[in-house]
Design an enzyme around this catalytic site. Structure first.
Site, PDB file in Angstrom:
ATOM      1  N   ASP A 105       0.450  -1.440  -0.298  1.00  0.00           N
ATOM      2  CA  ASP A 105       0.182  -0.082  -0.432  1.00  0.00           C
ATOM      3  C   ASP A 105       0.575   1.076  -0.553  1.00  0.00           C
ATOM      4  OD1 ASP A 105       0.727   0.252   2.571  1.00  0.00           O
ATOM      5  OD2 ASP A 105      -1.048  -0.800   3.235  1.00  0.00           O
ATOM      6  N   HIS A 120       6.927  -7.683  -0.826  1.00  0.00           N
ATOM      7  CA  HIS A 120       5.918  -8.820  -2.003  1.00  0.00           C
ATOM      8  C   HIS A 120       5.542  -7.422  -3.072  1.00  0.00           C
ATOM      9  CE1 HIS A 120       4.152 -11.586   1.445  1.00  0.00           C
ATOM     10  NE2 HIS A 120       4.985 -11.850   0.830  1.00  0.00           N
ATOM     11  N   CYS A 128       2.831  -4.102 -18.190  1.00  0.00           N
ATOM     12  CA  CYS A 128       2.609  -5.365 -19.428  1.00  0.00           C
ATOM     13  C   CYS A 128       3.003  -5.698 -19.140  1.00  0.00           C
ATOM     14  CB  CYS A 128       2.526  -3.734 -21.006  1.00  0.00           C
ATOM     15  SG  CYS A 128       1.996  -5.055 -21.347  1.00  0.00           S
ATOM     16  N   CYS A 131       5.101  -6.047 -23.355  1.00  0.00           N
ATOM     17  CA  CYS A 131       5.846  -5.291 -23.343  1.00  0.00           C
ATOM     18  C   CYS A 131       6.858  -4.979 -21.827  1.00  0.00           C
ATOM     19  CB  CYS A 131       5.573  -4.201 -24.578  1.00  0.00           C
ATOM     20  SG  CYS A 131       5.066  -1.979 -23.073  1.00  0.00           S
ATOM     21  N   GLY A 188       2.300  -6.506  13.146  1.00  0.00           N
ATOM     22  CA  GLY A 188       0.441  -6.922  12.461  1.00  0.00           C
ATOM     23  C   GLY A 188       0.764  -7.943  11.458  1.00  0.00           C
ATOM     24  N   THR A 189       1.495  -8.995  11.462  1.00  0.00           N
ATOM     25  CA  THR A 189       1.317 -10.321  10.540  1.00  0.00           C
ATOM     26  C   THR A 189       1.406 -11.278  11.440  1.00  0.00           C
ATOM     27  OG1 THR A 189       2.549 -11.340   9.159  1.00  0.00           O
ATOM     28  CG2 THR A 189       4.093  -9.818  10.794  1.00  0.00           C
TER      29      THR A 189
HETATM   30  P1  OAD Z   1      -3.087 -11.114   7.710  1.00  0.00           P
HETATM   31  O1  OAD Z   1      -4.014 -10.921   7.867  1.00  0.00           O
HETATM   32  O2  OAD Z   1      -2.028 -12.910   7.136  1.00  0.00           O
HETATM   33  O3  OAD Z   1      -2.596 -10.888   9.833  1.00  0.00           O
HETATM   34  C1  OAD Z   1      -3.273  -9.375  10.150  1.00  0.00           C
HETATM   35  C2  OAD Z   1      -2.051  -9.580  11.233  1.00  0.00           C
HETATM   36  O4  OAD Z   1      -2.932  -8.202  11.737  1.00  0.00           O
HETATM   37  C3  OAD Z   1      -2.941 -10.907  12.240  1.00  0.00           C
HETATM   38  O5  OAD Z   1      -2.519 -11.368  13.577  1.00  0.00           O
HETATM   39  C4  OAD Z   1      -3.810  -9.167  13.339  1.00  0.00           C
HETATM   40  O6  OAD Z   1      -3.598 -10.032  14.821  1.00  0.00           O
HETATM   41  C5  OAD Z   1      -3.223  -8.253  12.749  1.00  0.00           C
HETATM   42  N1  OAD Z   1      -3.489  -7.334  13.561  1.00  0.00           N
HETATM   43  C6  OAD Z   1      -5.368  -6.482  12.958  1.00  0.00           C
HETATM   44  N2  OAD Z   1      -5.949  -5.538  13.451  1.00  0.00           N
HETATM   45  C7  OAD Z   1      -4.834  -4.765  14.033  1.00  0.00           C
HETATM   46  C8  OAD Z   1      -3.897  -3.498  14.655  1.00  0.00           C
HETATM   47  N3  OAD Z   1      -5.381  -2.928  14.292  1.00  0.00           N
HETATM   48  N4  OAD Z   1      -2.161  -3.395  15.057  1.00  0.00           N
HETATM   49  C9  OAD Z   1      -1.514  -4.883  14.522  1.00  0.00           C
HETATM   50  N5  OAD Z   1      -2.383  -6.036  13.988  1.00  0.00           N
HETATM   51  C10 OAD Z   1      -3.022  -5.688  14.154  1.00  0.00           C
HETATM   52  O7  OAD Z   1      -1.530 -10.446   6.691  1.00  0.00           O
HETATM   53  P2  OAD Z   1      -0.013 -10.565   5.947  1.00  0.00           P
HETATM   54  O8  OAD Z   1       0.636 -11.200   7.796  1.00  0.00           O
HETATM   55  O9  OAD Z   1       0.471  -9.394   6.289  1.00  0.00           O
HETATM   56  O10 OAD Z   1       0.142 -11.725   0.679  1.00  0.00           O
HETATM   57  O11 OAD Z   1      -0.243 -11.609   5.656  1.00  0.00           O
HETATM   58  C11 OAD Z   1       0.728 -11.692   4.801  1.00  0.00           C
HETATM   59  C12 OAD Z   1       0.828 -11.901   3.592  1.00  0.00           C
HETATM   60  O12 OAD Z   1      -0.673 -12.686   3.271  1.00  0.00           O
HETATM   61  C13 OAD Z   1      -0.272 -10.990   2.824  1.00  0.00           C
HETATM   62  O13 OAD Z   1       0.805 -10.133   2.409  1.00  0.00           O
HETATM   63  C14 OAD Z   1      -0.468 -11.047   0.958  1.00  0.00           C
HETATM   64  C15 OAD Z   1      -1.515 -12.560   2.257  1.00  0.00           C
HETATM   65  O14 OAD Z   1      -2.211 -13.425   1.365  1.00  0.00           O
HETATM   66  C16 OAD Z   1       0.032 -11.714  -0.479  1.00  0.00           C
HETATM   67  O15 OAD Z   1      -0.625 -11.436  -1.484  1.00  0.00           O
HETATM   68  C17 OAD Z   1       1.359 -12.343  -1.939  1.00  0.00           C
END
Ligand code: OAD
Length: 251
Positions: A105, A120, A128, A131, A188-189
């Site tokens: 983002d 990512h 494209c 090309c 936040g992952t």
């Molecule tokens: P996820 O959607 O798997 O996880 C989001 C995490 O953020 C969870 O552990 C939530 O508990 C936490 N969360 C929610 N609200 C929050 C807040 N306000 N503050 C902090 N944490 C919060 O997202 P990612 O781990 O980023 O890949 O997912 C990894 C990848 O899976 C993404 O990059 C994407 C997806 O499929 C691709 O598109 C290749």
């Protein structure tokens, strides 16, 4: 007992080299839904049907309509929240070196972080298929589906789909900065998608302290996180920054 945020502020204010690993959760308070969990994107759509490279190549029109166009509407409106600005402030204080983000983002750069590894890829550009020319997403004509380049080729976002390789430089640099940091902030992952989820393991194996900010426990929480801070990034980061500034002012 010392409060966890105060403890984290102690560690961060004395650290030499801090790296942050961020995921979709840090952008939730900017209005971008996460992928997993309650309200997550993958609850509504099957990632293998719309976010896999094979699905895109087989039916780009559907993937554009169901996923990419919707993403564009959401990302166009999104602005950094206090989670992002906290990380930018941490860099300005000379504490944070690099952000590794799984997000596409661009909000870390918008907040002011200067060294952001986009693990990512990013959504700001389209490429494209024929090309290989790049065009800014903001300039793409959504009137035709799928949108096309001037040469007639189909456009695709410059971020990776499932089934694609992580951009080589992003992977190598992420592994390096993870191995070299003395503190990793994991924000936040869900830490379930590889190879991004290995970065905290690399950091920990090389002696780093892992501070995790998330309202929920993740697979990292029990064994890898040294200090889990339970809560939303948008409320934890400002409190953490306040505690760090207090320490720096009295040093
Ligand atoms: P996820 O959607 O798997 O996880 C989001 C995490 O953020 C969870 O552990 C939530 O508990 C936490 N969360 C929610 N609200 C929050 C807040 N306000 N503050 C902090 N944490 C919060 O997202 P990612 O781990 O980023 O890949 O997912 C990894 C990848 O899976 C993404 O990059 C994407 C997806 O499929 C691709 O598109 C290749």
């Amino acid at each position: 007992m010392i409060e966890p945020i105060e403890h984290a502020a102690d560690i961060l204010s004395k650290a030499q080299s801090v790296v942050a690993l961020t995921g979709a959760g840090i952008s939730v308070e900017s209005g971008i839904p996460p992928f997993r969990g309650k309200g997550g994107l993958w609850e509504k759509i099957d990632p293998m049907k719309v976010a896999h490279i094979d699905a895109f190549l087989e039916n780009p029109e559907t993937v554009w309509k169901v996923l990419i166009k919707e993403m564009k509407h959401v990302l166009d409106k999104a602005r950094p929240n206090p989670g992002h600005t906290g990380l930018a402030d941490l860099e300005r204080l000379g504490i944070l070196k690099t952000v590794i983000t799984q997000n596409v983002d661009g909000l870390h750069q918008m907040a002011g972080n200067s060294d952001v590894i986009e693990f990512h890829g990013n959504f700001a550009w389209q490429r494209c298929l024929d090309c290989n020319r790049s065009i800014e997403t903001s300039r793409v004509d959504l009137g035709q589906m799928p949108p096309r380049c001037g040469c007639g080729g189909i456009l695709r976002p410059d971020c990776i789909f499932f089934g694609e390789m992580i951009p080589h430089q992003a992977l190598i640099r992420s592994q390096q900065v993870s191995a070299d940091c003395d503190v990793m902030l994991v924000i936040g992952t869900s830490a379930v998608v590889q190879p991004a989820a290995t970065m905290p393991f690399i950091a920990k194996d090389n002696g780093a302290v892992i501070i995790e900010i998330n309202p929920e426990a993740t697979p990292l929480t029990p064994h890898i996180s040294t200090l889990p801070l339970l809560g939303a990034a948008g409320s934890i980061m400002p409190r953490l920054m306040k505690a760090i500034r207090r320490r720096l002012a009295s040093a």
